[in-house]
Design a protein around this motif. Structure first.
Motif, PDB file in Angstrom:
ATOM      1  N   SER A 135      43.099 -46.874  40.653  1.00  0.00           N
ATOM      2  CA  SER A 135      43.744 -46.501  39.382  1.00  0.00           C
ATOM      3  C   SER A 135      43.219 -45.170  38.823  1.00  0.00           C
ATOM      4  CB  SER A 135      43.552 -47.614  38.355  1.00  0.00           C
ATOM      5  OG  SER A 135      42.167 -47.884  38.196  1.00  0.00           O
ATOM      6  N   PHE A 150      38.650 -35.360  33.290  1.00  0.00           N
ATOM      7  CA  PHE A 150      38.768 -34.677  34.580  1.00  0.00           C
ATOM      8  C   PHE A 150      39.957 -35.217  35.380  1.00  0.00           C
ATOM      9  CE2 PHE A 150      37.810 -34.342  39.096  1.00  0.00           C
ATOM     10  CZ  PHE A 150      37.382 -33.040  39.229  1.00  0.00           C
ATOM     11  N   ASP A 178      39.994 -56.401  40.063  1.00  0.00           N
ATOM     12  CA  ASP A 178      40.085 -55.156  39.291  1.00  0.00           C
ATOM     13  C   ASP A 178      40.811 -55.434  37.989  1.00  0.00           C
ATOM     14  OD1 ASP A 178      40.785 -52.459  38.348  1.00  0.00           O
ATOM     15  OD2 ASP A 178      40.086 -51.822  40.317  1.00  0.00           O
ATOM     16  N   VAL A 179      40.375 -54.762  36.929  1.00  0.00           N
ATOM     17  CA  VAL A 179      41.026 -54.961  35.631  1.00  0.00           C
ATOM     18  C   VAL A 179      42.372 -54.242  35.558  1.00  0.00           C
ATOM     19  CG1 VAL A 179      38.949 -55.355  34.277  1.00  0.00           C
ATOM     20  CG2 VAL A 179      39.686 -53.019  34.686  1.00  0.00           C
ATOM     21  N   ALA A 180      42.568 -53.223  36.373  1.00  0.00           N
ATOM     22  CA  ALA A 180      43.812 -52.445  36.314  1.00  0.00           C
ATOM     23  C   ALA A 180      44.940 -53.197  37.010  1.00  0.00           C
ATOM     24  CB  ALA A 180      43.583 -51.094  36.989  1.00  0.00           C
ATOM     25  N   GLY A 200      38.454 -51.995  42.325  1.00  0.00           N
ATOM     26  CA  GLY A 200      39.304 -51.684  43.479  1.00  0.00           C
ATOM     27  C   GLY A 200      39.610 -50.205  43.569  1.00  0.00           C
ATOM     28  N   GLY A 201      38.564 -49.389  43.463  1.00  0.00           N
ATOM     29  CA  GLY A 201      38.703 -47.962  43.781  1.00  0.00           C
ATOM     30  C   GLY A 201      38.347 -47.790  45.247  1.00  0.00           C
ATOM     31  N   GLN A 252      35.406 -26.133  39.211  1.00  0.00           N
ATOM     32  CA  GLN A 252      36.749 -26.373  39.773  1.00  0.00           C
ATOM     33  C   GLN A 252      37.812 -25.882  38.807  1.00  0.00           C
ATOM     34  OE1 GLN A 252      38.170 -30.275  40.953  1.00  0.00           O
ATOM     35  NE2 GLN A 252      36.270 -30.688  42.022  1.00  0.00           N
ATOM     36  N   SER A 263      32.642 -50.543  40.060  1.00  0.00           N
ATOM     37  CA  SER A 263      33.575 -50.383  38.938  1.00  0.00           C
ATOM     38  C   SER A 263      33.585 -48.980  38.353  1.00  0.00           C
ATOM     39  CB  SER A 263      33.267 -51.421  37.871  1.00  0.00           C
ATOM     40  OG  SER A 263      31.884 -51.525  37.695  1.00  0.00           O
ATOM     41  N   VAL A 321      34.951 -60.867  33.555  1.00  0.00           N
ATOM     42  CA  VAL A 321      34.158 -60.291  34.653  1.00  0.00           C
ATOM     43  C   VAL A 321      32.734 -60.053  34.161  1.00  0.00           C
ATOM     44  CG1 VAL A 321      33.865 -58.311  36.193  1.00  0.00           C
ATOM     45  CG2 VAL A 321      36.156 -59.146  35.699  1.00  0.00           C
ATOM     46  N   ARG A 325      38.556 -58.197  31.673  1.00  0.00           N
ATOM     47  CA  ARG A 325      37.304 -57.428  31.693  1.00  0.00           C
ATOM     48  C   ARG A 325      36.120 -58.233  31.139  1.00  0.00           C
ATOM     49  NH1 ARG A 325      36.478 -51.915  32.094  1.00  0.00           N
ATOM     50  NH2 ARG A 325      38.695 -51.484  31.864  1.00  0.00           N
ATOM     51  N   MET A 356      32.227 -44.832  37.586  1.00  0.00           N
ATOM     52  CA  MET A 356      31.063 -44.135  37.053  1.00  0.00           C
ATOM     53  C   MET A 356      30.952 -44.160  35.543  1.00  0.00           C
ATOM     54  SD  MET A 356      31.395 -41.597  40.018  1.00  0.00           S
ATOM     55  CE  MET A 356      31.531 -42.700  41.387  1.00  0.00           C
ATOM     56  N   ALA A 406      35.520 -47.166  46.649  1.00  0.00           N
ATOM     57  CA  ALA A 406      34.274 -47.847  47.024  1.00  0.00           C
ATOM     58  C   ALA A 406      34.533 -49.337  47.232  1.00  0.00           C
ATOM     59  CB  ALA A 406      33.207 -47.627  45.952  1.00  0.00           C
ATOM     60  N   MET A 455      27.443 -54.249  32.425  1.00  0.00           N
ATOM     61  CA  MET A 455      27.775 -55.614  32.839  1.00  0.00           C
ATOM     62  C   MET A 455      26.532 -56.463  32.966  1.00  0.00           C
ATOM     63  SD  MET A 455      30.768 -55.804  35.562  1.00  0.00           S
ATOM     64  CE  MET A 455      31.130 -54.151  35.957  1.00  0.00           C
TER      65      MET A 455
HETATM   66  C1  LIG Z   1      34.218 -35.861  36.542  1.00  0.00           C
HETATM   67  C2  LIG Z   1      34.309 -36.290  37.979  1.00  0.00           C
HETATM   68  C3  LIG Z   1      34.766 -35.397  38.934  1.00  0.00           C
HETATM   69  C4  LIG Z   1      34.865 -35.771  40.282  1.00  0.00           C
HETATM   70  N1  LIG Z   1      35.369 -34.885  41.199  1.00  0.00           N
HETATM   71  C5  LIG Z   1      35.532 -35.268  42.500  1.00  0.00           C
HETATM   72  C6  LIG Z   1      36.140 -34.434  43.478  1.00  0.00           C
HETATM   73  O1  LIG Z   1      36.580 -33.335  43.169  1.00  0.00           O
HETATM   74  N2  LIG Z   1      36.218 -34.875  44.767  1.00  0.00           N
HETATM   75  C7  LIG Z   1      35.748 -36.086  45.124  1.00  0.00           C
HETATM   76  O2  LIG Z   1      35.818 -36.458  46.307  1.00  0.00           O
HETATM   77  N3  LIG Z   1      35.199 -36.904  44.221  1.00  0.00           N
HETATM   78  C8  LIG Z   1      35.078 -36.522  42.927  1.00  0.00           C
HETATM   79  N4  LIG Z   1      34.519 -37.352  42.015  1.00  0.00           N
HETATM   80  C9  LIG Z   1      34.008 -38.599  42.466  1.00  0.00           C
HETATM   81  C10 LIG Z   1      35.132 -39.595  42.623  1.00  0.00           C
HETATM   82  O3  LIG Z   1      35.760 -39.796  41.376  1.00  0.00           O
HETATM   83  C11 LIG Z   1      34.566 -40.854  43.023  1.00  0.00           C
HETATM   84  O4  LIG Z   1      33.798 -40.724  44.168  1.00  0.00           O
HETATM   85  C12 LIG Z   1      35.536 -41.939  43.363  1.00  0.00           C
HETATM   86  O5  LIG Z   1      36.792 -41.832  42.802  1.00  0.00           O
HETATM   87  C13 LIG Z   1      34.871 -43.139  42.833  1.00  0.00           C
HETATM   88  O6  LIG Z   1      35.403 -44.243  43.458  1.00  0.00           O
HETATM   89  P1  LIG Z   1      34.877 -45.644  43.025  1.00  0.00           P
HETATM   90  O7  LIG Z   1      35.639 -46.617  43.800  1.00  0.00           O
HETATM   91  O8  LIG Z   1      33.401 -45.695  43.075  1.00  0.00           O
HETATM   92  O9  LIG Z   1      35.246 -45.739  41.453  1.00  0.00           O
HETATM   93  P2  LIG Z   1      36.676 -45.680  40.735  1.00  0.00           P
HETATM   94  O10 LIG Z   1      37.668 -44.929  41.501  1.00  0.00           O
HETATM   95  O11 LIG Z   1      36.388 -45.268  39.319  1.00  0.00           O
HETATM   96  O12 LIG Z   1      37.120 -47.202  40.763  1.00  0.00           O
HETATM   97  C14 LIG Z   1      36.563 -48.159  39.899  1.00  0.00           C
HETATM   98  C15 LIG Z   1      37.548 -49.284  39.757  1.00  0.00           C
HETATM   99  O13 LIG Z   1      36.903 -50.321  39.044  1.00  0.00           O
HETATM  100  C16 LIG Z   1      37.786 -50.856  38.087  1.00  0.00           C
HETATM  101  N5  LIG Z   1      36.962 -51.438  37.021  1.00  0.00           N
HETATM  102  C17 LIG Z   1      36.262 -50.809  36.054  1.00  0.00           C
HETATM  103  N6  LIG Z   1      35.610 -51.693  35.285  1.00  0.00           N
HETATM  104  C18 LIG Z   1      35.883 -52.918  35.797  1.00  0.00           C
HETATM  105  C19 LIG Z   1      35.513 -54.247  35.441  1.00  0.00           C
HETATM  106  N7  LIG Z   1      34.712 -54.504  34.419  1.00  0.00           N
HETATM  107  N8  LIG Z   1      35.986 -55.263  36.189  1.00  0.00           N
HETATM  108  C20 LIG Z   1      36.807 -55.025  37.242  1.00  0.00           C
HETATM  109  N9  LIG Z   1      37.205 -53.803  37.607  1.00  0.00           N
HETATM  110  C21 LIG Z   1      36.747 -52.769  36.904  1.00  0.00           C
HETATM  111  C22 LIG Z   1      38.644 -49.688  37.651  1.00  0.00           C
HETATM  112  O14 LIG Z   1      39.888 -50.131  37.181  1.00  0.00           O
HETATM  113  C23 LIG Z   1      38.782 -48.901  38.966  1.00  0.00           C
HETATM  114  O15 LIG Z   1      39.918 -49.272  39.695  1.00  0.00           O
HETATM  115  C24 LIG Z   1      34.447 -37.025  40.664  1.00  0.00           C
HETATM  116  C25 LIG Z   1      33.983 -37.925  39.694  1.00  0.00           C
HETATM  117  C26 LIG Z   1      33.923 -37.577  38.372  1.00  0.00           C
HETATM  118  C27 LIG Z   1      33.457 -38.589  37.357  1.00  0.00           C
END
Ligand SMILES: Cc1cc2nc3c(=O)[nH]c(=O)nc-3n(C[C@H](O)[C@H](O)[C@H](O)COP(=O)(O)OP(=O)(O)OC[C@H]3O[C@@H](n4cnc5c(N)ncnc54)[C@H](O)[C@@H]3O)c2cc1C
Length: 505
Positions: A95, A268, A88-90, A65-66, A295, A239, A182, A179, A241, A68, A481
């Protein structure tokens, strides 16, 4: 197929590039473009194509639940998918970024030098042809980048508003899921769907779908605990990166794996103290050659929240603004070339060429005394310094705004011009790596080695160390996974590099 039947062509780039197993897609692992906006657009395009590709789509499980996961879920609900479940696990959504006050985000700020970099509203934008686009489940207005915590708050408010609207279908969101459950469900799902696909191909009836169930999980909408049961047709992994690699020394001076005392820095997405005023008198060493390292170097050197503030400061001086604008077409061309070349090139060549071009333009600008003065003025007052140590002979994947500013600071600092005030110094080391670390009391000591001359090893005594090495390969959640191999995969060398549109519409 009879001759009268026509073949319907559907968009399939998202399906092909994100598919990791039968009926399983991964929005997170091994992607090339991963800004928050990229993730929003990627999620929307996947759901759009999945629904067009399979009009029988009725049930979807989204893991994570990020941004994406939430955008994929809302897009699916908007398209009429009956059952959309996010787990989501959080214990909160978003989160990763939720409590981060020190990082600033904005969907368009890194599009500089494109003309529309300065407004962070989404998806509409005053200056763009997609102004008013309705192709986003959540919309917001923001003139400037905001802290990641404010951004998570903004998304939460918008999401809650959307969920309260009973006239549109909503996804169901569950937090605090287990977790391991899942993980074992996803593995079971992949196995079951692969067998079912084989059965269907051979004209046999498919077996029952795998069920994901939890005895008691937190229902986001009602804030109560309830059981969860779902038998999805498709699973979308969102989930994140994976784990960041923040451990400083990897090899010793002879190139063997390092086994001595080591240092692990903050992640970060953690609140750091780089911009605290006391840091202006300290020696700050930053290791890494991508956006994260840049940055942090810019924040430490200038004390500003994000790079647009630096640009803003430079451009408030008319002569500097004119000088930068003179080069903006060249910078934009370089940026486009770099992004497009990256789609076709796996190795570092694309970055090497763009970095060189950027360095040349920055050096050219640094010959202008107005530019040098303005760049000097924004460095923090203090006796400290920022040293950026990059293992490679050039920067890696990085946005033009960060890359350009770092090269500009480097070129201006090398020119030695001061405005009479003691200011933080900036040094850039390409082709150096850390090969040893010692902690002596509260002090750090790091040995850095020149890669072109292994005998050239310099001891340094940083007060602050920042390690920005990116994501650890083995920690990418999607791969773990599904239990595909942890070895580096070549499956996505091209499609994961295809640039995403600015908005999904
Ligand atoms: C080092 C770094 C720097 C970055 N800098 C920037 C920036 O400056 N600007 C920018 O726009 N983007 C930046 N990004 C990219 C940004 O972090 C991502 O695009 C965005 O936050 C990712 O969203 P997401 O939903 O894909 O993943 P996340 O936000 O990581 O969400 C993943 C979710 O999945 C959940 N989860 C994990 N494992 C499980 C599981 N097994 N079962 C259920 N739930 C699970 C987690 O709790 C979390 O809530 C950066 C990324 C990184 C790694």
């Amino acid at each position: 197929m009879s001759q009268t039947q026509s073949l319907e062509v559907v968009d399939s780039l998202a399906l092909l590039s994100l598919k990791v197993a039968t009926n399983t897609f991964d929005l997170s692992s091994g992607m090339h473009h991963v800004s928050i906006r990229d993730q929003i657009v990627r999620a929307q395009l996947l759901v759009r194509d999945l629904q067009r590709g399979d009009p029988a789509l009725e049930s979807l499980l989204i893991v994570g639940g990020g941004v994406a996961g939430v955008f994929a879920a809302l897009a699916a609900a908007d398209l009429g998918v009956k059952e959309v479940v996010v787990v989501d696990v959080a214990d909160q959504l978003f989160s990763l970024i939720r409590n981060v006050r020190e990082r600033f985000v904005g969907p368009f700020m890194y599009e500089w030098p494109s003309a529309f970099f300065s407004d962070q509203s989404y998806p509409s934008h005053a200056q763009t042809p997609w102004r008013g686009s309705s192709m986003s489940p959540l919309h917001w207005k923001s003139a400037e980048p905001c802290s990641a915590s404010d951004f998570a708050h903004l998304l939460t408010c918008k999401l809650d508003q959307r969920l309260r609207n009973s006239s549109i279908a909503s996804p169901r969101i569950f937090l605090r899921v287990d977790r391991l459950d899942v993980k074992s469900f996803v593995r079971n799902f992949v196995r079951t769907e692969a067998i079912a696909a084989w059965d269907l191909l051979n004209g046999r009836a498919r077996s029952a779908r795998a069920e994901f169930s939890q005895g008691s999980v937190l229902d986001y909408q009602s804030r109560t605990h309830s059981p969860l049961r779902v038998r999805p047709q498709y699973v979308i992994l969102a989930s994140g990166m994976g784990q960041e690699d923040c451990t400083l020394v990897k090899v010793d001076a002879t190139g063997n794996p390092y086994g001595g005392q080591n240092f692990t820095g903050q992640a970060f997405w953690a609140n750091d103290s780089l911009r605290d005023s006391a840091k202006a008198n300290e020696e700050i060493y930053i290791f890494g050659g991508g956006d994260g390292a840049m940055q942090d170097a810019l924040r430490a050197l200038t004390g500003t929240e994000h790079p647009l503030k630096i640009l803003d400061h430079l451009q408030k001086d008319t002569a500097t603004k004119v000088a930068i604008e003179r080069h903006s077409a060249g910078l934009l061309a370089l940026d486009r070339q770099g992004r497009q070349l990256a789609t076709w090139t796996r190795g570092p060549e694309s970055y090497q060429a763009i970095d060189k071009g950027c360095q040349v333009l920055a050096s050219c600008l640094a010959q202008d005394s107005n530019v040098r003065r303005r760049v000097a003025e924004i460095r923090r007052e203090g006796n400290g310094s920022v040293t950026l140590v990059v293992r490679e002979p050039h920067f890696g994947k990085a946005y033009m705004l960060n890359r350009f500013l770092i090269h500009l600071f480097d070129a201006c600092c090398k020119s030695g011009v001061q405005d009479g005030t003691p200011r933080m110094d900036f040094q850039l080391y390409f082709g150096w790596q850390p090969v040893g670390y010692r902690q002596i009391g509260t002090k750090h000591e790091v040995d850095i080695q020149e890669l072109a001359n292994h005998n050239n090893i310099r001891p340094c005594q940083p007060d602050v160390i920042v390690v920005r090495y990116g994501i650890e390969r083995n920690s990418v959640p999607g791969t773990q996974m599904i239990q595909l191999s942890n070895r580096p995969s070549r499956q996505r060398t091209t499609l994961s590099r295809v640039e995403l549109p600015f908005v999904a519409g």
